[in-house]
Design a protein around this motif. Structure first.
Motif, PDB file in Angstrom:
ATOM      1  N   GLY A 102       5.695  29.983  -9.322  1.00  0.00           N
ATOM      2  CA  GLY A 102       4.502  30.027 -10.132  1.00  0.00           C
ATOM      3  C   GLY A 102       3.363  30.718  -9.405  1.00  0.00           C
ATOM      4  N   LEU A 103       2.406  31.171 -10.179  1.00  0.00           N
ATOM      5  CA  LEU A 103       1.195  31.787  -9.639  1.00  0.00           C
ATOM      6  C   LEU A 103       0.010  31.190 -10.379  1.00  0.00           C
ATOM      7  CD1 LEU A 103       2.156  35.583  -9.540  1.00  0.00           C
ATOM      8  CD2 LEU A 103       1.755  34.112  -7.588  1.00  0.00           C
ATOM      9  N   PRO A 104      -1.141  31.118  -9.735  1.00  0.00           N
ATOM     10  CA  PRO A 104      -2.330  30.666 -10.459  1.00  0.00           C
ATOM     11  C   PRO A 104      -2.623  31.614 -11.621  1.00  0.00           C
ATOM     12  CG  PRO A 104      -2.764  30.832  -8.097  1.00  0.00           C
ATOM     13  CD  PRO A 104      -1.422  31.440  -8.346  1.00  0.00           C
ATOM     14  N   CYS A 105      -2.964  31.043 -12.741  1.00  0.00           N
ATOM     15  CA  CYS A 105      -3.333  31.838 -13.913  1.00  0.00           C
ATOM     16  C   CYS A 105      -4.805  31.567 -14.200  1.00  0.00           C
ATOM     17  CB  CYS A 105      -2.467  31.461 -15.101  1.00  0.00           C
ATOM     18  SG  CYS A 105      -2.792  32.460 -16.569  1.00  0.00           S
ATOM     19  N   PHE A 154      -7.910  27.469 -28.940  1.00  0.00           N
ATOM     20  CA  PHE A 154      -8.240  26.985 -27.599  1.00  0.00           C
ATOM     21  C   PHE A 154      -6.999  26.367 -26.957  1.00  0.00           C
ATOM     22  CE2 PHE A 154      -9.615  23.886 -24.496  1.00  0.00           C
ATOM     23  CZ  PHE A 154     -10.658  24.513 -23.839  1.00  0.00           C
ATOM     24  N   GLY A 155      -6.337  25.488 -27.692  1.00  0.00           N
ATOM     25  CA  GLY A 155      -5.135  24.834 -27.177  1.00  0.00           C
ATOM     26  C   GLY A 155      -4.016  25.810 -26.877  1.00  0.00           C
ATOM     27  N   ALA A 156      -3.856  26.827 -27.738  1.00  0.00           N
ATOM     28  CA  ALA A 156      -2.805  27.829 -27.519  1.00  0.00           C
ATOM     29  C   ALA A 156      -3.075  28.648 -26.259  1.00  0.00           C
ATOM     30  CB  ALA A 156      -2.696  28.743 -28.740  1.00  0.00           C
ATOM     31  N   ILE A 157      -4.331  28.949 -25.991  1.00  0.00           N
ATOM     32  CA  ILE A 157      -4.681  29.705 -24.784  1.00  0.00           C
ATOM     33  C   ILE A 157      -4.409  28.859 -23.542  1.00  0.00           C
ATOM     34  CG2 ILE A 157      -6.550  30.806 -23.487  1.00  0.00           C
ATOM     35  CD1 ILE A 157      -7.774  31.561 -26.257  1.00  0.00           C
ATOM     36  N   VAL A 158      -4.776  27.590 -23.577  1.00  0.00           N
ATOM     37  CA  VAL A 158      -4.511  26.700 -22.435  1.00  0.00           C
ATOM     38  C   VAL A 158      -3.004  26.568 -22.222  1.00  0.00           C
ATOM     39  CG1 VAL A 158      -4.724  24.336 -21.566  1.00  0.00           C
ATOM     40  CG2 VAL A 158      -6.686  25.457 -22.650  1.00  0.00           C
ATOM     41  N   ALA A 159      -2.246  26.390 -23.300  1.00  0.00           N
ATOM     42  CA  ALA A 159      -0.789  26.290 -23.184  1.00  0.00           C
ATOM     43  C   ALA A 159      -0.197  27.575 -22.605  1.00  0.00           C
ATOM     44  CB  ALA A 159      -0.169  25.982 -24.542  1.00  0.00           C
ATOM     45  N   ALA A 160      -0.724  28.718 -23.032  1.00  0.00           N
ATOM     46  CA  ALA A 160      -0.256  30.005 -22.502  1.00  0.00           C
ATOM     47  C   ALA A 160      -0.552  30.107 -21.016  1.00  0.00           C
ATOM     48  CB  ALA A 160      -0.904  31.161 -23.262  1.00  0.00           C
ATOM     49  N   MET A 161      -1.735  29.666 -20.600  1.00  0.00           N
ATOM     50  CA  MET A 161      -2.089  29.702 -19.168  1.00  0.00           C
ATOM     51  C   MET A 161      -1.092  28.895 -18.341  1.00  0.00           C
ATOM     52  SD  MET A 161      -6.218  29.268 -19.044  1.00  0.00           S
ATOM     53  CE  MET A 161      -6.228  29.284 -17.247  1.00  0.00           C
ATOM     54  N   VAL A 162      -0.739  27.717 -18.814  1.00  0.00           N
ATOM     55  CA  VAL A 162       0.193  26.863 -18.079  1.00  0.00           C
ATOM     56  C   VAL A 162       1.560  27.536 -17.993  1.00  0.00           C
ATOM     57  CG1 VAL A 162       1.426  24.657 -18.140  1.00  0.00           C
ATOM     58  CG2 VAL A 162      -1.021  24.731 -18.642  1.00  0.00           C
ATOM     59  N   THR A 163       2.053  28.024 -19.118  1.00  0.00           N
ATOM     60  CA  THR A 163       3.375  28.658 -19.143  1.00  0.00           C
ATOM     61  C   THR A 163       3.401  29.926 -18.301  1.00  0.00           C
ATOM     62  OG1 THR A 163       3.767  27.769 -21.356  1.00  0.00           O
ATOM     63  CG2 THR A 163       5.168  29.590 -20.656  1.00  0.00           C
ATOM     64  N   GLY A 181      -2.718  34.764 -32.586  1.00  0.00           N
ATOM     65  CA  GLY A 181      -3.231  35.923 -31.883  1.00  0.00           C
ATOM     66  C   GLY A 181      -2.317  36.375 -30.765  1.00  0.00           C
ATOM     67  N   ILE A 182      -2.890  37.142 -29.847  1.00  0.00           N
ATOM     68  CA  ILE A 182      -2.142  37.709 -28.723  1.00  0.00           C
ATOM     69  C   ILE A 182      -2.986  37.559 -27.462  1.00  0.00           C
ATOM     70  CG2 ILE A 182      -1.201  39.829 -27.713  1.00  0.00           C
ATOM     71  CD1 ILE A 182      -0.780  40.847 -30.563  1.00  0.00           C
ATOM     72  N   ALA A 183      -2.327  37.171 -26.375  1.00  0.00           N
ATOM     73  CA  ALA A 183      -2.973  37.143 -25.058  1.00  0.00           C
ATOM     74  C   ALA A 183      -2.386  38.273 -24.224  1.00  0.00           C
ATOM     75  CB  ALA A 183      -2.734  35.808 -24.367  1.00  0.00           C
ATOM     76  N   GLU A 184      -3.250  39.030 -23.586  1.00  0.00           N
ATOM     77  CA  GLU A 184      -2.812  40.082 -22.668  1.00  0.00           C
ATOM     78  C   GLU A 184      -3.148  39.632 -21.260  1.00  0.00           C
ATOM     79  OE1 GLU A 184      -4.868  43.585 -23.948  1.00  0.00           O
ATOM     80  OE2 GLU A 184      -3.565  43.849 -25.670  1.00  0.00           O
ATOM     81  N   TYR A 185      -2.207  39.855 -20.334  1.00  0.00           N
ATOM     82  CA  TYR A 185      -2.448  39.434 -18.963  1.00  0.00           C
ATOM     83  C   TYR A 185      -1.852  40.418 -17.972  1.00  0.00           C
ATOM     84  CZ  TYR A 185       2.281  37.344 -19.357  1.00  0.00           C
ATOM     85  OH  TYR A 185       3.624  37.129 -19.564  1.00  0.00           O
ATOM     86  N   VAL A 186      -2.330  40.326 -16.737  1.00  0.00           N
ATOM     87  CA  VAL A 186      -1.885  41.204 -15.656  1.00  0.00           C
ATOM     88  C   VAL A 186      -1.372  40.324 -14.524  1.00  0.00           C
ATOM     89  CG1 VAL A 186      -2.587  42.926 -13.957  1.00  0.00           C
ATOM     90  CG2 VAL A 186      -3.558  42.982 -16.253  1.00  0.00           C
ATOM     91  N   ILE A 187      -0.172  40.635 -14.060  1.00  0.00           N
ATOM     92  CA  ILE A 187       0.433  39.912 -12.949  1.00  0.00           C
ATOM     93  C   ILE A 187       0.043  40.628 -11.665  1.00  0.00           C
ATOM     94  CG2 ILE A 187       2.586  39.120 -11.911  1.00  0.00           C
ATOM     95  CD1 ILE A 187       3.817  39.393 -14.780  1.00  0.00           C
ATOM     96  N   GLY A 188      -0.647  39.926 -10.797  1.00  0.00           N
ATOM     97  CA  GLY A 188      -1.109  40.515  -9.543  1.00  0.00           C
ATOM     98  C   GLY A 188      -0.447  39.844  -8.344  1.00  0.00           C
ATOM     99  N   GLN A 201      -2.315  36.251  -8.097  1.00  0.00           N
ATOM    100  CA  GLN A 201      -2.690  35.498  -9.288  1.00  0.00           C
ATOM    101  C   GLN A 201      -2.355  36.299 -10.534  1.00  0.00           C
ATOM    102  OE1 GLN A 201      -6.904  34.842  -9.200  1.00  0.00           O
ATOM    103  NE2 GLN A 201      -7.404  36.991  -9.218  1.00  0.00           N
ATOM    104  N   ILE A 202      -2.457  35.625 -11.648  1.00  0.00           N
ATOM    105  CA  ILE A 202      -2.293  36.257 -12.952  1.00  0.00           C
ATOM    106  C   ILE A 202      -3.613  36.094 -13.682  1.00  0.00           C
ATOM    107  CG2 ILE A 202      -1.041  36.205 -15.132  1.00  0.00           C
ATOM    108  CD1 ILE A 202       1.292  34.902 -13.498  1.00  0.00           C
ATOM    109  N   VAL A 203      -4.082  37.171 -14.291  1.00  0.00           N
ATOM    110  CA  VAL A 203      -5.363  37.138 -14.990  1.00  0.00           C
ATOM    111  C   VAL A 203      -5.133  37.418 -16.470  1.00  0.00           C
ATOM    112  CG1 VAL A 203      -7.672  38.134 -15.167  1.00  0.00           C
ATOM    113  CG2 VAL A 203      -6.573  37.948 -12.935  1.00  0.00           C
ATOM    114  N   ILE A 204      -5.550  36.490 -17.314  1.00  0.00           N
ATOM    115  CA  ILE A 204      -5.559  36.751 -18.759  1.00  0.00           C
ATOM    116  C   ILE A 204      -6.786  37.618 -19.009  1.00  0.00           C
ATOM    117  CG2 ILE A 204      -5.724  35.788 -21.078  1.00  0.00           C
ATOM    118  CD1 ILE A 204      -4.195  33.371 -20.092  1.00  0.00           C
ATOM    119  N   THR A 205      -6.547  38.867 -19.375  1.00  0.00           N
ATOM    120  CA  THR A 205      -7.631  39.840 -19.467  1.00  0.00           C
ATOM    121  C   THR A 205      -8.236  39.969 -20.849  1.00  0.00           C
ATOM    122  OG1 THR A 205      -6.008  41.588 -19.856  1.00  0.00           O
ATOM    123  CG2 THR A 205      -6.722  41.228 -17.572  1.00  0.00           C
TER     124      THR A 205
END
Length: 95
Positions: free
Chosen positions: A8-11, A31-40, A72-79, A86-90
């Protein structure tokens, strides 16, 4: 980047996404979907089943929010090579 990443990496959220999360007009289910996405995303090191990436930039990924992407859609970058890794939801596009 195409092979699975077992650690895992910090998101974290970009500033823009953090502001979205604080908006009173954001529906609770989004809000809940974004938090769930961050955890996953964090637990899988960004390699979430069902996420998509462009062949040229596999570190940039998209993940549908909600059942079949209805929210919706979340876009993120794996760093992984960043300091700190870390991973950043951009960006989050809310439907």
């Amino acid at each position: 980047m195409s092979e699975p990443y077992d650690e895992g990496l910090p998101c974290v959220l970009s500033e823009n996404v953090a502001q979205l999360m604080l908006a009173p007009s954001l529906p609770p289910e989004v809000f809940g979907a974004i938090v769930a996405a961050m955890v996953t995303i964090g637990e899988t090191g960004g390699m979430v089943a069902g996420s998509t990436a462009a062949p040229r930039r596999p570190q940039q990924r998209r993940l549908a929010l909600g059942v079949e992407g209805e929210l919706g859609i979340a876009e993120y970058v794996i760093g992984r090579d960043e300091d700190p890794p870390q991973i950043v939801i951009t960006h989050v596009l809310v439907y």
